[in-house]
Design an enzyme around this catalytic site. Sequence first.
Site, short mmCIF file in Angstrom:
data_model
loop_
_atom_site.label_atom_id
_atom_site.label_comp_id
_atom_site.label_asym_id
_atom_site.label_seq_id
_atom_site.Cartn_x
_atom_site.Cartn_y
_atom_site.Cartn_z
N GLU A 98 0.66 -1.32 -0.11
CA GLU A 98 -0.01 -0.17 -0.03
C GLU A 98 0.85 1.19 -0.01
OE1 GLU A 98 -2.47 1.57 -0.70
OE2 GLU A 98 -4.02 1.29 0.85
N ASP A 99 0.31 2.22 -0.58
CA ASP A 99 1.25 3.70 -0.50
C ASP A 99 0.91 4.02 0.90
OD1 ASP A 99 -1.53 4.23 -0.78
OD2 ASP A 99 -1.25 5.57 -2.32
N ASP A 102 -4.34 5.44 6.18
CA ASP A 102 -4.63 6.79 6.71
C ASP A 102 -5.51 6.34 7.91
OD1 ASP A 102 -5.24 9.25 7.17
OD2 ASP A 102 -6.63 9.42 5.23
N PHE A 151 -1.80 16.06 4.00
CA PHE A 151 -2.11 15.55 2.86
C PHE A 151 -0.98 15.41 1.87
CE2 PHE A 151 -4.01 14.60 -1.17
CZ PHE A 151 -4.64 13.49 -0.96
N ARG A 164 0.99 12.26 -9.13
CA ARG A 164 1.49 10.84 -9.00
C ARG A 164 3.17 11.03 -9.68
NH1 ARG A 164 -2.69 7.85 -7.37
NH2 ARG A 164 -4.75 7.91 -8.28
P1 IMP Z 1 -7.48 4.71 4.31
O1 IMP Z 1 -8.75 3.82 4.02
O2 IMP Z 1 -8.16 6.24 5.22
O3 IMP Z 1 -6.50 4.19 5.30
O4 IMP Z 1 -7.11 5.38 3.04
C1 IMP Z 1 -6.20 4.91 2.40
C2 IMP Z 1 -6.02 5.46 1.12
O5 IMP Z 1 -6.49 6.92 0.81
C3 IMP Z 1 -4.64 5.41 0.32
O6 IMP Z 1 -4.61 4.24 -0.40
C4 IMP Z 1 -4.63 6.83 -0.60
O7 IMP Z 1 -5.10 6.57 -1.86
C5 IMP Z 1 -5.79 7.55 -0.01
N1 IMP Z 1 -5.07 8.58 0.90
C6 IMP Z 1 -4.99 8.59 2.15
N2 IMP Z 1 -4.30 9.67 2.70
C7 IMP Z 1 -3.75 10.29 1.62
C8 IMP Z 1 -2.77 11.33 1.40
O8 IMP Z 1 -2.25 11.97 2.15
N3 IMP Z 1 -2.43 11.48 -0.08
C9 IMP Z 1 -2.89 10.80 -1.02
N4 IMP Z 1 -3.63 9.95 -0.87
C10 IMP Z 1 -4.26 9.59 0.35
#
Ligand code: IMP
Length: 174
Positions: A98-99, A102, A151, A164
Amino acid sequence: MSATSNIAVFLKKESIEQRVRELADMINRDFQGQEVILVGVLNGSFIFCADLIRHLTIPTQIEFVSISSYEGTESTGQVSFRLDVKQSLVGKNVILVEDIVDTGLTISFLLKHMKLKNVKSLKLCSLLLKRSRLKVEVPIDYLGFEIEDKFVIGYGLDFDGHYRELPYIGVYGE
Ligand code: IMP
């Protein structure tokens, strides 16, 4: 190309490169003599996956999944599949890549989904973690960097589909 004048560099290209190499070294050590299947979470992890796999010295395959849970900068909390892996993962060593984690909702959904596939082992590798934002406990086996609640964009991460391509990770609007 998107305008970059309002982006502050947060993690330099060189720092990311070094950390990705370290993560790959850990995976090489942990899975010595075994094969792994990287499962990248599209779209954000495609650059991370590409760099990570080139530092792996163990036999490796790659698959991608795509789910939808984000619009703009806030999670909708809704998770649905756009693309699932194409091969059977039964008895395989799977590393979900995963990147950024959050709230953790996306990755916990995916971990639950992968566990149902009767894998041999399941690990999570995430380049970034915003610990203060977590809504659920997420076991990250290979973590690049823990970051504050900002962010971020670049190195695969986007803001509404843009940025990206940046070779570094930056904070938008700073
Ligand atoms: P989560 O389900 O809230 O953990 O969201 C994870 C996904 O949200 C990641 O795979 C990203 O695609 C996106 N995301 C969350 N924070 C960021 C950020 O700071 N920048 C860009 N994408 C984000």
